[in-house]
Design a protein around this motif. Structure first.
Motif, PDB file in Angstrom:
ATOM      1  N   LYS A 100       0.877  -1.178   0.000  1.00 20.79           N
ATOM      2  CA  LYS A 100       0.000   0.000   0.000  1.00 20.79           C
ATOM      3  C   LYS A 100       0.907   1.218   0.000  1.00 20.79           C
ATOM      4  O   LYS A 100       1.851   1.292   0.788  1.00 20.79           O
ATOM      5  CB  LYS A 100      -0.898   0.001   1.232  1.00 20.79           C
ATOM      6  N   ALA A 101       0.639   2.126  -0.924  1.00 24.60           N
ATOM      7  CA  ALA A 101       1.483   3.316  -1.037  1.00 24.60           C
ATOM      8  C   ALA A 101       0.661   4.506  -1.503  1.00 24.60           C
ATOM      9  O   ALA A 101      -0.433   4.343  -2.053  1.00 24.60           O
ATOM     10  CB  ALA A 101       2.629   3.058  -2.013  1.00 24.60           C
ATOM     11  N   ILE A 102       1.224   5.686  -1.274  1.00 24.46           N
ATOM     12  CA  ILE A 102       0.638   6.939  -1.751  1.00 24.46           C
ATOM     13  C   ILE A 102       1.720   7.651  -2.550  1.00 24.46           C
ATOM     14  O   ILE A 102       2.861   7.779  -2.085  1.00 24.46           O
ATOM     15  CB  ILE A 102       0.175   7.832  -0.582  1.00 24.46           C
ATOM     16  N   VAL A 103       1.358   8.072  -3.754  1.00 24.03           N
ATOM     17  CA  VAL A 103       2.285   8.852  -4.590  1.00 24.03           C
ATOM     18  C   VAL A 103       1.562  10.102  -5.084  1.00 24.03           C
ATOM     19  O   VAL A 103       0.338  10.118  -5.172  1.00 24.03           O
ATOM     20  CB  VAL A 103       2.814   8.034  -5.802  1.00 24.03           C
ATOM     21  N   PRO A 104       2.325  11.142  -5.425  1.00 23.01           N
ATOM     22  CA  PRO A 104       1.690  12.349  -5.967  1.00 23.01           C
ATOM     23  C   PRO A 104       1.182  12.126  -7.387  1.00 23.01           C
ATOM     24  O   PRO A 104       1.532  11.145  -8.039  1.00 23.01           O
ATOM     25  CB  PRO A 104       2.823  13.389  -5.947  1.00 23.01           C
ATOM     26  N   ASP A 105       0.381  13.064  -7.862  1.00 23.18           N
ATOM     27  CA  ASP A 105      -0.125  13.030  -9.241  1.00 23.18           C
ATOM     28  C   ASP A 105       1.031  13.361 -10.185  1.00 23.18           C
ATOM     29  O   ASP A 105       1.137  14.477 -10.699  1.00 23.18           O
ATOM     30  CB  ASP A 105      -1.262  14.053  -9.408  1.00 23.18           C
ATOM     31  N   THR A 149      -5.342   1.074  -8.339  1.00 21.41           N
ATOM     32  CA  THR A 149      -5.013   2.458  -8.020  1.00 21.41           C
ATOM     33  C   THR A 149      -6.303   3.221  -7.749  1.00 21.41           C
ATOM     34  O   THR A 149      -7.372   2.870  -8.262  1.00 21.41           O
ATOM     35  CB  THR A 149      -4.240   3.157  -9.162  1.00 21.41           C
ATOM     36  N   THR A 150      -6.186   4.247  -6.948  1.00 21.00           N
ATOM     37  CA  THR A 150      -7.311   5.126  -6.672  1.00 21.00           C
ATOM     38  C   THR A 150      -6.831   6.561  -6.795  1.00 21.00           C
ATOM     39  O   THR A 150      -5.844   6.944  -6.181  1.00 21.00           O
ATOM     40  CB  THR A 150      -7.940   4.853  -5.283  1.00 21.00           C
ATOM     41  N   GLY A 151      -7.495   7.320  -7.658  1.00 15.27           N
ATOM     42  CA  GLY A 151      -7.151   8.720  -7.847  1.00 15.27           C
ATOM     43  C   GLY A 151      -6.466   8.983  -9.172  1.00 15.27           C
ATOM     44  O   GLY A 151      -5.887   8.092  -9.790  1.00 15.27           O
ATOM     45  N   GLY A 152      -6.595  10.219  -9.619  1.00 13.44           N
ATOM     46  CA  GLY A 152      -5.907  10.661 -10.815  1.00 13.44           C
ATOM     47  C   GLY A 152      -6.556  10.267 -12.125  1.00 13.44           C
ATOM     48  O   GLY A 152      -5.940  10.382 -13.178  1.00 13.44           O
ATOM     49  N   THR A 153      -7.813   9.847 -12.087  1.00 14.57           N
ATOM     50  CA  THR A 153      -8.496   9.433 -13.327  1.00 14.57           C
ATOM     51  C   THR A 153      -9.476  10.471 -13.839  1.00 14.57           C
ATOM     52  O   THR A 153     -10.204  10.222 -14.793  1.00 14.57           O
ATOM     53  CB  THR A 153      -9.254   8.096 -13.142  1.00 14.57           C
ATOM     54  N   GLY A 154      -9.495  11.641 -13.228  1.00 16.74           N
ATOM     55  CA  GLY A 154     -10.442  12.685 -13.626  1.00 16.74           C
ATOM     56  C   GLY A 154      -9.980  13.456 -14.846  1.00 16.74           C
ATOM     57  O   GLY A 154      -9.115  13.016 -15.606  1.00 16.74           O
ATOM     58  N   ARG A 166      -4.012  17.869 -13.329  1.00 16.80           N
ATOM     59  CA  ARG A 166      -3.188  17.040 -12.451  1.00 16.80           C
ATOM     60  C   ARG A 166      -3.582  15.570 -12.504  1.00 16.80           C
ATOM     61  O   ARG A 166      -2.873  14.734 -11.942  1.00 16.80           O
ATOM     62  CB  ARG A 166      -3.261  17.549 -11.005  1.00 16.80           C
ATOM     63  N   ASP A 167      -4.690  15.223 -13.126  1.00 18.45           N
ATOM     64  CA  ASP A 167      -5.148  13.830 -13.208  1.00 18.45           C
ATOM     65  C   ASP A 167      -4.388  13.119 -14.319  1.00 18.45           C
ATOM     66  O   ASP A 167      -4.704  13.278 -15.501  1.00 18.45           O
ATOM     67  CB  ASP A 167      -6.659  13.779 -13.471  1.00 18.45           C
ATOM     68  N   VAL A 168      -3.369  12.317 -13.951  1.00 18.83           N
ATOM     69  CA  VAL A 168      -2.497  11.710 -14.957  1.00 18.83           C
ATOM     70  C   VAL A 168      -2.338  10.197 -14.818  1.00 18.83           C
ATOM     71  O   VAL A 168      -1.459   9.612 -15.444  1.00 18.83           O
ATOM     72  CB  VAL A 168      -1.100  12.384 -14.951  1.00 18.83           C
ATOM     73  N   THR A 169      -3.175   9.552 -14.020  1.00 21.35           N
ATOM     74  CA  THR A 169      -3.019   8.105 -13.850  1.00 21.35           C
ATOM     75  C   THR A 169      -3.165   7.351 -15.170  1.00 21.35           C
ATOM     76  O   THR A 169      -2.318   6.495 -15.473  1.00 21.35           O
ATOM     77  CB  THR A 169      -3.983   7.569 -12.769  1.00 21.35           C
ATOM     78  N   PRO A 170      -4.189   7.612 -16.001  1.00 15.49           N
ATOM     79  CA  PRO A 170      -4.247   6.898 -17.286  1.00 15.49           C
ATOM     80  C   PRO A 170      -3.028   7.177 -18.173  1.00 15.49           C
ATOM     81  O   PRO A 170      -2.505   6.252 -18.818  1.00 15.49           O
ATOM     82  CB  PRO A 170      -5.538   7.409 -17.926  1.00 15.49           C
ATOM     83  N   GLU A 171      -2.564   8.414 -18.195  1.00 18.56           N
ATOM     84  CA  GLU A 171      -1.394   8.748 -19.006  1.00 18.56           C
ATOM     85  C   GLU A 171      -0.155   8.000 -18.509  1.00 18.56           C
ATOM     86  O   GLU A 171       0.716   7.623 -19.302  1.00 18.56           O
ATOM     87  CB  GLU A 171      -1.128  10.258 -18.987  1.00 18.56           C
ATOM     88  N   ALA A 172      -0.079   7.799 -17.204  1.00 20.08           N
ATOM     89  CA  ALA A 172       1.068   7.094 -16.627  1.00 20.08           C
ATOM     90  C   ALA A 172       1.029   5.600 -16.920  1.00 20.08           C
ATOM     91  O   ALA A 172       2.058   5.000 -17.237  1.00 20.08           O
ATOM     92  CB  ALA A 172       1.113   7.330 -15.117  1.00 20.08           C
ATOM     93  N   LEU A 173      -0.140   4.999 -16.823  1.00 16.64           N
ATOM     94  CA  LEU A 173      -0.197   3.537 -16.848  1.00 16.64           C
ATOM     95  C   LEU A 173      -0.630   2.915 -18.169  1.00 16.64           C
ATOM     96  O   LEU A 173      -0.166   1.819 -18.509  1.00 16.64           O
ATOM     97  CB  LEU A 173      -1.078   3.045 -15.699  1.00 16.64           C
ATOM     98  N   GLU A 174      -1.501   3.582 -18.914  1.00 18.74           N
ATOM     99  CA  GLU A 174      -1.943   2.964 -20.172  1.00 18.74           C
ATOM    100  C   GLU A 174      -0.790   2.655 -21.131  1.00 18.74           C
ATOM    101  O   GLU A 174      -0.813   1.617 -21.782  1.00 18.74           O
ATOM    102  CB  GLU A 174      -3.034   3.805 -20.837  1.00 18.74           C
ATOM    103  N   PRO A 175       0.257   3.495 -21.225  1.00 16.65           N
ATOM    104  CA  PRO A 175       1.376   3.125 -22.106  1.00 16.65           C
ATOM    105  C   PRO A 175       2.112   1.850 -21.657  1.00 16.65           C
ATOM    106  O   PRO A 175       2.798   1.223 -22.454  1.00 16.65           O
ATOM    107  CB  PRO A 175       2.314   4.334 -22.028  1.00 16.65           C
TER     108      PRO A 175
END
Length: 186
Positions: free
Chosen positions: A59-64, A87-92, A96-105
């Motif tokens: 379990k971890a917390i990282v910034p956007d 993951t939870t967060g950053g999908t909006g 600052r919402d960059v989770t899809p940009e980070a992981l989809e590639p």
């Protein structure tokens, strides 16, 4: 098997005469503002993972931040620590919402149906506001990666109504656990 050994479950049934195969699940909160004390969505996921009979692998917390998100996910995958990461967060939709940009590639394969099913159950809870989520999922190096919005309600919808059932080895007609050994086939 008698009718007493089967429980209706979303999209199928649950075979109660079988034991749950524990899955190692890591939980990553993506947020510029949360810490261990205020990370309620990560806490909800961690509790539900364990209540479902799985192992909380991390379990971890990282910034956007794209690199911080990738580093955390790659770390668990490279160490062989997790079978699934939520993951939870950053999908909006904000800057600052960059989770899809980070992981989809990183996805070797995208789980196209996850977004569709998530939005269907989310719509039942929050209506058209579900359009503001870019929930996504895929497979990275043989590990399932699910990206949920950061709200407690979205985490509950995503885990309780979708992910939980597909990570339950007793769910029929099929589940993700039964295909885990074949994810890296060539």
């Amino acid at each position: 098997m008698s009718d007493g050994d089967v429980l209706p479950a979303p999209g199928g049934k649950l075979l109660l005469d079988q034991a749950v195969t524990p899955v190692r699940v890591a939980v990553l909160t993506v947020s510029d503002t949360r810490d261990d004390e205020t990370d309620t969505s990560g806490a909800i996921l961690a509790e539900r993972v364990q209540a479902a009979g799985h192992v909380l692998a991390g379990k971890a917390i990282v910034p956007d931040d794209v690199e911080a998100i990738r580093s955390a996910v790659r770390g668990w995958i490279d160490q062989g620590a997790a079978d699934a990461i939520v993951t939870t967060g950053g999908t909006g939709l904000t800057g600052r919402d960059v989770t899809p940009e980070a992981l989809e590639p990183l996805f070797d394969k995208r789980i196209e149906g996850f977004s569709v099913v998530f939005h269907t159950v989310s719509y039942q809870t929050i209506g058209l506001s579900t359009l503001q989520s870019r929930a996504t999922a895929g497979i990275v190096g043989g590990v399932f990666v699910f990206c949920l919005p950061g709200s407690n309600g979205a985490v509950r919808d995503g885990w309780d109504k979708v992910i939980r059932w597909q990570l339950d080895s007793r769910h029929r007609p099929c589940n993700l656990v039964e295909i885990m050994p074949r994810l890296m086939e060539t």
